[in-house]
Design a protein around this motif. Sequence first.
Motif, PDB file in Angstrom:
ATOM      1  N   THR A   1       6.397   0.135   7.882  1.00 23.88           N
ATOM      2  CA  THR A   1       5.909   1.330   7.199  1.00 23.88           C
ATOM      3  C   THR A   1       7.096   2.235   6.931  1.00 23.88           C
ATOM      4  O   THR A   1       7.783   2.649   7.861  1.00 23.88           O
TER       5      THR A   1
ATOM      6  N   THR B   1       0.842  -1.187   0.000  1.00 25.60           N
ATOM      7  CA  THR B   1       0.000   0.000   0.000  1.00 25.60           C
ATOM      8  C   THR B   1       0.880   1.239   0.000  1.00 25.60           C
ATOM      9  O   THR B   1       1.788   1.348   0.817  1.00 25.60           O
TER      10      THR B   1
ATOM     11  N   ASP C   1       0.571   5.295   0.397  1.00 25.11           N
ATOM     12  CA  ASP C   1      -0.306   6.405   0.768  1.00 25.11           C
ATOM     13  C   ASP C   1       0.377   7.721   0.440  1.00 25.11           C
ATOM     14  O   ASP C   1       1.575   7.873   0.646  1.00 25.11           O
ATOM     15  N   ARG C   2      -0.415   8.660  -0.032  1.00 21.97           N
ATOM     16  CA  ARG C   2       0.083  10.004  -0.288  1.00 21.97           C
ATOM     17  C   ARG C   2      -0.937  11.006   0.234  1.00 21.97           C
ATOM     18  O   ARG C   2      -2.100  10.982  -0.176  1.00 21.97           O
ATOM     19  N   THR C   3      -0.497  11.856   1.136  1.00 17.24           N
ATOM     20  CA  THR C   3      -1.346  12.887   1.696  1.00 17.24           C
ATOM     21  C   THR C   3      -0.634  14.218   1.527  1.00 17.24           C
ATOM     22  O   THR C   3       0.346  14.490   2.219  1.00 17.24           O
TER      23      THR C   3
END
Length: 117
Positions: free
Chosen positions: A111, A14, A16-18
Amino acid sequence: MPETFTWSPQKGFTGDRTPDVAVVKLGDGYEQRQVKGINPLMGKYSLTFIGRDDSKCSRPNVAKAADTFLKARMAVESFYWTPSDTGVQSLYVCRSWSLQTTGSLSQLTATFEQVPR
């Protein structure tokens, strides 16, 4: 000079980009948005590494080797890693990970958070 993380995770991961965005509420439902800083989009990857302790196999246990690498950095030192989805080497830090061992099978979940150069 940071070390390079060379072990490959399992194919499924996975990313994720915020975006780091400042938001100012103006009233009547309006808002103004602006990116913060010069590195507003940093990647974050949830990864799994699986390895096996097998005397018949000459390959090292990937999960245990990755665990040793991450322990040596202690979530303080960053390292280079190249995600397969972008193919671009960047600096990352791993703030937490877990190693599960069942018999000769080891599974490490971690992570990786991208940090500025």
